[in-house]
Design a protein around this motif. Structure first.
Motif, PDB file in Angstrom:
ATOM      1  N   LEU A  70      -6.313   6.551 -76.457  1.00  0.00           N
ATOM      2  CA  LEU A  70      -5.658   5.447 -77.174  1.00  0.00           C
ATOM      3  C   LEU A  70      -4.363   5.022 -76.498  1.00  0.00           C
ATOM      4  N   ARG A  83     -15.259   5.988 -80.334  1.00  0.00           N
ATOM      5  CA  ARG A  83     -14.867   5.562 -81.674  1.00  0.00           C
ATOM      6  C   ARG A  83     -15.411   6.521 -82.728  1.00  0.00           C
ATOM      7  N   ARG A 126     -13.149   9.564 -82.894  1.00  0.00           N
ATOM      8  CA  ARG A 126     -11.814   9.347 -83.460  1.00  0.00           C
ATOM      9  C   ARG A 126     -11.866   9.372 -84.981  1.00  0.00           C
ATOM     10  N   ASN A 163      -1.129   0.767 -93.381  1.00  0.00           N
ATOM     11  CA  ASN A 163      -1.213  -0.689 -93.424  1.00  0.00           C
ATOM     12  C   ASN A 163      -0.670  -1.202 -94.767  1.00  0.00           C
ATOM     13  N   TYR A 209      -3.158  -2.880 -97.683  1.00  0.00           N
ATOM     14  CA  TYR A 209      -4.324  -2.247 -98.307  1.00  0.00           C
ATOM     15  C   TYR A 209      -3.889  -1.028 -99.134  1.00  0.00           C
ATOM     16  N   GLU A 264     -11.647   4.563 -95.939  1.00  0.00           N
ATOM     17  CA  GLU A 264     -12.128   3.898 -94.734  1.00  0.00           C
ATOM     18  C   GLU A 264     -12.622   4.880 -93.670  1.00  0.00           C
ATOM     19  N   TYR A 288     -16.494   4.645 -92.274  1.00  0.00           N
ATOM     20  CA  TYR A 288     -16.911   4.333 -90.907  1.00  0.00           C
ATOM     21  C   TYR A 288     -17.657   5.479 -90.246  1.00  0.00           C
ATOM     22  N   ARG A 311      -7.197   2.406 -85.290  1.00  0.00           N
ATOM     23  CA  ARG A 311      -8.045   2.771 -84.148  1.00  0.00           C
ATOM     24  C   ARG A 311      -8.269   4.278 -84.122  1.00  0.00           C
ATOM     25  N   VAL A 351     -11.937   3.080 -86.697  1.00  0.00           N
ATOM     26  CA  VAL A 351     -12.337   1.771 -87.211  1.00  0.00           C
ATOM     27  C   VAL A 351     -12.841   0.932 -86.033  1.00  0.00           C
ATOM     28  N   PRO A 352     -14.022   0.310 -86.185  1.00  0.00           N
ATOM     29  CA  PRO A 352     -14.546  -0.503 -85.083  1.00  0.00           C
ATOM     30  C   PRO A 352     -13.604  -1.672 -84.758  1.00  0.00           C
ATOM     31  N   GLU A 353     -13.573  -2.041 -83.495  1.00  0.00           N
ATOM     32  CA  GLU A 353     -12.628  -3.044 -83.011  1.00  0.00           C
ATOM     33  C   GLU A 353     -12.669  -4.340 -83.825  1.00  0.00           C
ATOM     34  N   ASP A 380     -13.299  -4.765 -86.944  1.00  0.00           N
ATOM     35  CA  ASP A 380     -12.569  -4.617 -88.203  1.00  0.00           C
ATOM     36  C   ASP A 380     -11.073  -4.393 -87.973  1.00  0.00           C
ATOM     37  N   LYS A 439      -9.801  -7.216 -90.118  1.00  0.00           N
ATOM     38  CA  LYS A 439      -9.337  -6.659 -91.375  1.00  0.00           C
ATOM     39  C   LYS A 439      -7.875  -6.236 -91.278  1.00  0.00           C
ATOM     40  N   HIS A 440      -7.617  -5.321 -90.366  1.00  0.00           N
ATOM     41  CA  HIS A 440      -6.274  -4.742 -90.329  1.00  0.00           C
ATOM     42  C   HIS A 440      -5.232  -5.684 -89.740  1.00  0.00           C
TER      43      HIS A 440
END
Ligand code: ATP
Ligand code: MG
Lengths: 330, 320
Positions: free
Chosen positions: A59, A88, A91, A107, A110, A118, A122, B210, B214-216, B218, B222-223
């Protein structure tokens, strides 16, 4: 299963390609970590601790950060050769990270319930929304927050509570490896102790291995199994906690860092300052990177990179002083 | 929420009164006489005098102003157009829907396209797509709208003959003016979306997302996007306000009888009631758009919602 290697980093080099110059943040770093164990990563500011953690998750900041050489093996997988999508999936699920400033890690738009849920969503661990909800409540409970608060937004929480949320988020998938980058520096001392205790308990319960980045030797002494001392992007000394805190032989930098030969009983709370500054990572000195500040500097230190010398079974020091068997003592 | 809206609506009254007073004074200070303008220079002085009496132009300044305001407040009567003798209200209303349609087309095109291109530009920062979009943005800003409008007319109406040259009788008539007006706003919407997205993408919580896996897609939609939305909403609101104010040039080029043309016409003829009516109407709409923007803010950002809730709670306890 016992003592099985979970993470192995070999000869890692990471750099930041900025407009002005190339910052060599991690240089020839090697370390390994067994399942369920905790490694304390200590070093001055700018030593490359955060960069190391980010490299493990791949990252580093886009376009600027780059892993130029080396290998990272996690749970038998070569991290650096995985596709972005495979990465991904790791992670948050197998490797989770708590960032240096956890207070800005949430964030603002949210709810915290959504942000914890979340991770679960995912990674597809829980089948339906209800199961996710339950797990979120369970996690909040685990970190000592009332579960009704899952519908609140980050600004409604205090710093210590946000920190707990971040921990809940990181541990929700029961990761095999937790990267905790100074997880408590943003908190005041009483909450620090609580949070660390909590992390330690959760870690034991979930059998999570952890890399704990910290400046606080007291925390290291309390929590870690192993310690690695970082300087200018590489590890200059590492070993079991007894080796570092009670051993007789140390890298001159560690000695300076601990002020005197440290020991587990008389707790040194803070790293003490050493004369001089860390070298500019964009312009590292030749030979041993510590040589301009080293009280035991020899001619060879200015020209040749020091070897990694094994002092004990697991105790390594990267220094010319110990290169020959009999070796001088700093 | 209702309380908040009602309060904001009540606050409009003094604003509109102030606007009407300022306008009334300005129109009063400018030289020229409505009766003479209406009848023409060669008309008889007696006829002019009669018309002045009929229109109520002979009273003092304050007398006329209070008459005017009184009629509005008591009867909802904004006066009679000097020119057409129709009520101002009807006059403004029959023109307004053209402006509204044009504004809707322009804002829809510029917002949707602008946000999409801005996001694309941000996620492809410093690569070919970003550079191309930046070039387009520059081009759009440096193109005056009357020039762009004329070029579009020449191309689509004169050469290709697929769209009408001017008028406002079918939806086809709104395509060219819609695009011309949108071009104005497209550039600033792209730029705002791009910079806002880039700013948010540097935030710690985006890196956290990330790190959670979370997929890119979203991470972006989203974020990042929801946080980047505030300045974009503000800008779209401002654009909408401008466009509803009647874009005089575009309405003139494309022969759209909207509020812009009405205003210009009325100013030339010193048709004071219509001018004031138009401006008041536009001011009212802009205030309503502001209010809508604020409500959308609260919907996006829980921190603002919390502030509003606090105000509400305080108000409730104060009432007790
Ligand atoms: N995004 C970046 N661009 C350029 N250089 C960077 C960037 N991030 C870090 N660096 C540089 O890389 C070096 C290592 O930084 P890193 O953040 O890994 O240090 P650290 O050990 O975590 O320090 P601290 O204890 O202060 O957190 C530093 O010299 C820093 O200036
Ligand atoms: Mg750091």
């Amino acid at each position: 299963m016992k003592n099985e290697k979970l993470l192995e980093i070999k000869d890692l080099y990471a750099q930041y390609n900025t407009d002005e110059d190339i910052v060599y943040a991690v240089n020839d770093l090697s370390l390994s970590l067994d399942r369920g164990r905790t490694l304390g990563l200590v070093g001055e500011t700018g030593a490359g601790k955060t960069t190391t953690c980010l490299s493990i998750l791949r990252l580093l900041p886009e376009r600027i950060g780059e892993i130029s050489k080396g290998e990272i093996i996690f749970d038998g997988m070569d991290i650096l050769s995985l596709s972005e999508d495979e990465m991904r999936k790791i992670r948050g699920k197998d490797i989770a990270m708590i960032f240096q400033d956890p207070l800005s890690s949430l964030n603002p738009v949210y709810t915290i319930g959504m942000q914890i849920g979340e991770v679960l969503k995912y990674h597809g661990i829980y089948k339906d929304d209800q199961a996710i909800e339950n797990r979120v409540e369970e996690m909040l409970d685990l970190v000592g927050l009332p579960k009704e608060r899952k519908n609140d937004y980050p600004h409604q929480f205090s710093g210590g509570m946000k920190q707990r949320v971040v921990i809940a988020m990181a541990l929700a998938c029961e990761p095999k490896l937790l990267l905790a980058d100074e997880p408590t520096t943003a908190l005041d001392v009483t909450i620090q102790a609580q949070v660390l205790k909590l992390m330690n308990e959760l870690k034991e319960r979930l059998q999570t291995a952890m890399i704990l980045v910290t400046h606080d030797l007291g925390i290291v002494a309390e929590i870690c199994d192993d310690v690695a001392v970082m300087y200018a992007g590489s590890i200059i000394e590492k070993g079991r906690i007894e080796d570092i805190f009670e051993g007789q032989v140390h890298h001159p930098y560690t000695v300076g860092l601990f002020a005197s030969i440290p020991n587990l009983k008389v707790k040194t709370r803070r790293l003490s300052p050493i004369d001089g500054l860390m070298p500019d990572p964009a312009d590292l000195p030749k030979g041993c990177t510590f040589n301009p500040r080293c009280p035991h500097r020899m001619e060879v230190c200015k020209t040749e990179e020091p070897p990694c010398v094994m002092i004990g079974e697991e105790h390594m020091v990267k220094c010319h002083l110990f290169a020959s068997k009999e070796g001088g003592r700093p | 929420m209702t309380k908040f809206i009602i309060k904001r609506l009540l606050m409009l009254i003094p604003v509109l009164l102030g606007i009407s007073f300022i306008l009334f004074s300005i129109m009063n200070l400018t030289p020229g006489d409505a009766a003479t303008l209406l009848l023409g220079d060669s008309s008889k002085p007696e006829a002019v005098e009669m018309l002045r009496e009929e229109l109520g132009l002979n009273g003092g300044f304050f007398e006329r102003y209070f008459n005017y305001i009184g009629n509005i407040l008591l009867r909802g009567d904004f006066g009679i157009s000097y020119r057409t003798k129709n009520p101002v209200f009807t006059e403004v209303f029959t023109r307004f829907h053209y402006t509204l349609r044009l504004a809707f087309a322009a804002i829809a095109i510029s917002s949707i396209l602008g946000v999409l291109l801005g996001i694309l530009s941000a996620i492809k920062q410093y690569t070919a797509p970003d550079n191309i979009i930046t070039a387009i943005t520059l081009g759009l800003t440096s193109m005056p709208d009357f020039w762009l409008g004329l070029m579009l007319i020449i191309l689509f109406a004169v050469k290709l003959r697929i769209l009408p040259i001017s008028g406002a009788t079918s939806w086809k008539h709104f395509i060219l003016p819609g695009f011309t007006a949108a071009a104005n706003y497209l550039a600033n919407t792209i730029r705002m979306s791009r910079s806002s997205m880039l700013e948010v993408s540097r935030m710690d919580y985006i890196r956290t997302a990330r790190a959670k896996g979370v997929p890119e897609k979203d991470v972006i939609f989203k974020h990042t996007f929801k946080n980047a939305l505030m300045p974009i909403v503000t800008l779209v609101g401002v654009n909408m306000g401008w466009q509803l104010g009647g874009t005089i040039i575009i309405e003139q080029i494309f022969g759209i009888p909207g509020i812009g043309s009405l205003m210009i016409q009325s100013i030339r003829l010193k048709d004071v009631p219509v001018v004031i009516g138009c401006v008041m109407f536009v001011a009212l709409l802009s205030s309503l758009i502001n209010l809508a923007t604020d409500i959308i803010y609260m919907y996006i950002d829980p921190r603002l919602r919390a502030q509003f809730a606090k105000v509400k709670k305080k108000a409730v306890t104060a009432n007790d």
